[in-house]
Scaffold this motif. Sequence first.
Motif, PDB file in Angstrom:
ATOM      1  N   THR A   1      -4.475  -5.199  -8.067  1.00  0.00           N
ATOM      2  CA  THR A   1      -3.686  -5.053  -6.835  1.00  0.00           C
ATOM      3  C   THR A   1      -3.919  -3.679  -6.216  1.00  0.00           C
ATOM      4  O   THR A   1      -4.055  -3.548  -4.996  1.00  0.00           O
ATOM      5  CB  THR A   1      -2.182  -5.237  -7.126  1.00  0.00           C
ATOM      6  OG1 THR A   1      -1.974  -6.513  -7.707  1.00  0.00           O
ATOM      7  CG2 THR A   1      -1.355  -5.112  -5.859  1.00  0.00           C
TER       8      THR A   1
ATOM      9  N   TYR B   1      -6.591  -1.795  -6.626  1.00  0.00           N
ATOM     10  CA  TYR B   1      -7.971  -1.729  -6.119  1.00  0.00           C
ATOM     11  C   TYR B   1      -8.187  -2.590  -4.869  1.00  0.00           C
ATOM     12  O   TYR B   1      -9.192  -2.433  -4.177  1.00  0.00           O
ATOM     13  CB  TYR B   1      -8.963  -2.121  -7.212  1.00  0.00           C
ATOM     14  CG  TYR B   1      -9.240  -0.992  -8.180  1.00  0.00           C
ATOM     15  CD1 TYR B   1      -9.892   0.171  -7.746  1.00  0.00           C
ATOM     16  CD2 TYR B   1      -8.835  -1.055  -9.508  1.00  0.00           C
ATOM     17  CE1 TYR B   1     -10.133   1.222  -8.616  1.00  0.00           C
ATOM     18  CE2 TYR B   1      -9.079  -0.013 -10.392  1.00  0.00           C
ATOM     19  CZ  TYR B   1      -9.727   1.129  -9.930  1.00  0.00           C
ATOM     20  OH  TYR B   1      -9.972   2.177 -10.790  1.00  0.00           O
ATOM     21  N   SER B   2      -7.245  -3.473  -4.570  1.00  0.00           N
ATOM     22  CA  SER B   2      -7.355  -4.249  -3.329  1.00  0.00           C
ATOM     23  C   SER B   2      -7.005  -3.384  -2.119  1.00  0.00           C
ATOM     24  O   SER B   2      -7.325  -3.721  -0.980  1.00  0.00           O
ATOM     25  CB  SER B   2      -6.442  -5.482  -3.380  1.00  0.00           C
ATOM     26  OG  SER B   2      -5.078  -5.097  -3.323  1.00  0.00           O
ATOM     27  N   HIS B   3      -6.330  -2.254  -2.391  1.00  0.00           N
ATOM     28  CA  HIS B   3      -5.956  -1.327  -1.315  1.00  0.00           C
ATOM     29  C   HIS B   3      -6.755  -0.023  -1.346  1.00  0.00           C
ATOM     30  O   HIS B   3      -6.926   0.626  -0.312  1.00  0.00           O
ATOM     31  CB  HIS B   3      -4.467  -0.993  -1.408  1.00  0.00           C
ATOM     32  CG  HIS B   3      -3.562  -2.158  -1.174  1.00  0.00           C
ATOM     33  ND1 HIS B   3      -3.298  -2.650   0.087  1.00  0.00           N
ATOM     34  CD2 HIS B   3      -2.870  -2.947  -2.048  1.00  0.00           C
ATOM     35  CE1 HIS B   3      -2.469  -3.691  -0.006  1.00  0.00           C
ATOM     36  NE2 HIS B   3      -2.189  -3.883  -1.294  1.00  0.00           N
ATOM     37  N   PHE B   4      -7.225   0.363  -2.532  1.00  0.00           N
ATOM     38  CA  PHE B   4      -7.967   1.622  -2.685  1.00  0.00           C
ATOM     39  C   PHE B   4      -9.233   1.372  -3.505  1.00  0.00           C
ATOM     40  O   PHE B   4      -9.152   0.821  -4.605  1.00  0.00           O
ATOM     41  CB  PHE B   4      -7.098   2.681  -3.377  1.00  0.00           C
ATOM     42  CG  PHE B   4      -5.787   2.927  -2.680  1.00  0.00           C
ATOM     43  CD1 PHE B   4      -5.695   3.818  -1.617  1.00  0.00           C
ATOM     44  CD2 PHE B   4      -4.643   2.248  -3.083  1.00  0.00           C
ATOM     45  CE1 PHE B   4      -4.485   4.029  -0.976  1.00  0.00           C
ATOM     46  CE2 PHE B   4      -3.429   2.455  -2.431  1.00  0.00           C
ATOM     47  CZ  PHE B   4      -3.348   3.349  -1.372  1.00  0.00           C
ATOM     48  N   SER B   5     -10.356   1.791  -2.979  1.00  0.00           N
ATOM     49  CA  SER B   5     -11.622   1.511  -3.670  1.00  0.00           C
ATOM     50  C   SER B   5     -11.779   2.318  -4.957  1.00  0.00           C
ATOM     51  O   SER B   5     -12.461   1.898  -5.888  1.00  0.00           O
ATOM     52  CB  SER B   5     -12.810   1.781  -2.740  1.00  0.00           C
ATOM     53  OG  SER B   5     -12.761   3.107  -2.246  1.00  0.00           O
TER      54      SER B   5
ATOM     55  N   LEU C   1      -7.116   7.216  -3.513  1.00  0.00           N
ATOM     56  CA  LEU C   1      -5.665   7.183  -3.714  1.00  0.00           C
ATOM     57  C   LEU C   1      -5.094   8.600  -3.798  1.00  0.00           C
ATOM     58  O   LEU C   1      -4.019   8.883  -3.247  1.00  0.00           O
ATOM     59  CB  LEU C   1      -5.325   6.394  -4.983  1.00  0.00           C
ATOM     60  CG  LEU C   1      -3.834   6.280  -5.353  1.00  0.00           C
ATOM     61  CD1 LEU C   1      -3.007   5.766  -4.182  1.00  0.00           C
ATOM     62  CD2 LEU C   1      -3.665   5.376  -6.572  1.00  0.00           C
TER      63      LEU C   1
ATOM     64  N   GLU D   1      -4.802   9.945  -0.234  1.00  0.00           N
ATOM     65  CA  GLU D   1      -3.669   9.351   0.491  1.00  0.00           C
ATOM     66  C   GLU D   1      -2.336   9.886  -0.036  1.00  0.00           C
ATOM     67  O   GLU D   1      -1.404  10.152   0.728  1.00  0.00           O
ATOM     68  CB  GLU D   1      -3.697   7.822   0.360  1.00  0.00           C
ATOM     69  CG  GLU D   1      -4.852   7.158   1.084  1.00  0.00           C
ATOM     70  CD  GLU D   1      -4.655   7.135   2.586  1.00  0.00           C
ATOM     71  OE1 GLU D   1      -3.512   7.309   3.048  1.00  0.00           O
ATOM     72  OE2 GLU D   1      -5.654   6.962   3.306  1.00  0.00           O
TER      73      GLU D   1
ATOM     74  N   LYS E   1       0.827  -1.207   0.000  1.00  0.00           N
ATOM     75  CA  LYS E   1       0.000   0.000   0.000  1.00  0.00           C
ATOM     76  C   LYS E   1       0.866   1.264   0.000  1.00  0.00           C
ATOM     77  O   LYS E   1       0.602   2.211  -0.748  1.00  0.00           O
ATOM     78  CB  LYS E   1      -0.937  -0.005   1.214  1.00  0.00           C
ATOM     79  CG  LYS E   1      -1.900   1.184   1.230  1.00  0.00           C
ATOM     80  CD  LYS E   1      -2.880   1.092   2.389  1.00  0.00           C
ATOM     81  CE  LYS E   1      -3.846   2.262   2.348  1.00  0.00           C
ATOM     82  NZ  LYS E   1      -4.841   2.201   3.446  1.00  0.00           N
ATOM     83  N   GLU E   2       1.903   1.267   0.847  1.00  0.00           N
ATOM     84  CA  GLU E   2       2.790   2.434   0.921  1.00  0.00           C
ATOM     85  C   GLU E   2       3.524   2.667  -0.398  1.00  0.00           C
ATOM     86  O   GLU E   2       3.716   3.810  -0.823  1.00  0.00           O
ATOM     87  CB  GLU E   2       3.806   2.250   2.060  1.00  0.00           C
ATOM     88  CG  GLU E   2       3.203   2.304   3.449  1.00  0.00           C
ATOM     89  CD  GLU E   2       2.482   3.610   3.722  1.00  0.00           C
ATOM     90  OE1 GLU E   2       3.051   4.672   3.406  1.00  0.00           O
ATOM     91  OE2 GLU E   2       1.351   3.574   4.224  1.00  0.00           O
TER      92      GLU E   2
END
Length: 202
Positions: free
Chosen positions: A36, A38-42, A47, A50, A2-3
Amino acid sequence: MKEKIIKNAAELFITLGFKSVTMDDIANHMGISKKTIYSHFSNKTELVKEATLCVFHEITCGIRCIRELNKNPIEELYEIKKFAMLHLKNEKVSPQYQLQKYYPEIFNTLKEKQYENMHECTLQNLERGVALGLYRDNLDIEFVSRIYFIGVRGIKDDTLFPTQRFPKAELMEDYLEYHLRGIVTPEGLKTLNKFIKQQSNE
């Protein structure tokens, strides 16, 4: 992961613009699938939020480190300007304008955070400058700090200062000199002239 996505997205957004960069661009840049991301950001808006906060925190930390060095207040402002411009890659695509236009809520949140941070930083710089005899002792530092913030924000407005006519690095340089010339004492002016000369030789 994610980072990593946040850092890569932030770099692309600043370099190419918030509107121009797609989720596909970020995935291709990183060599990962869009799934990948979209698994962290809807969605992209999440995004963008963040990424902008990440850049804000990095710049805030960098400025804090510069302030902790307790440099001459005039030198401190030049160091902060240099650091911010380097970090924002001279804002060639006016990311602030795109953020304001396409993500107004994120823009307003960021603006509030920037004001809080910059207000404190500028107030302390002004107080130290007055105490050291580099800035005039009759300054209304609350007024000066707010005017300085408005100016720093204002020169980033691409409709007022189009990049083709006013390159961002030169514009910030000119504005910082404009700000300091209005507040320095004769002693402060000697220091300011030294930094102006240094800048012209770089």
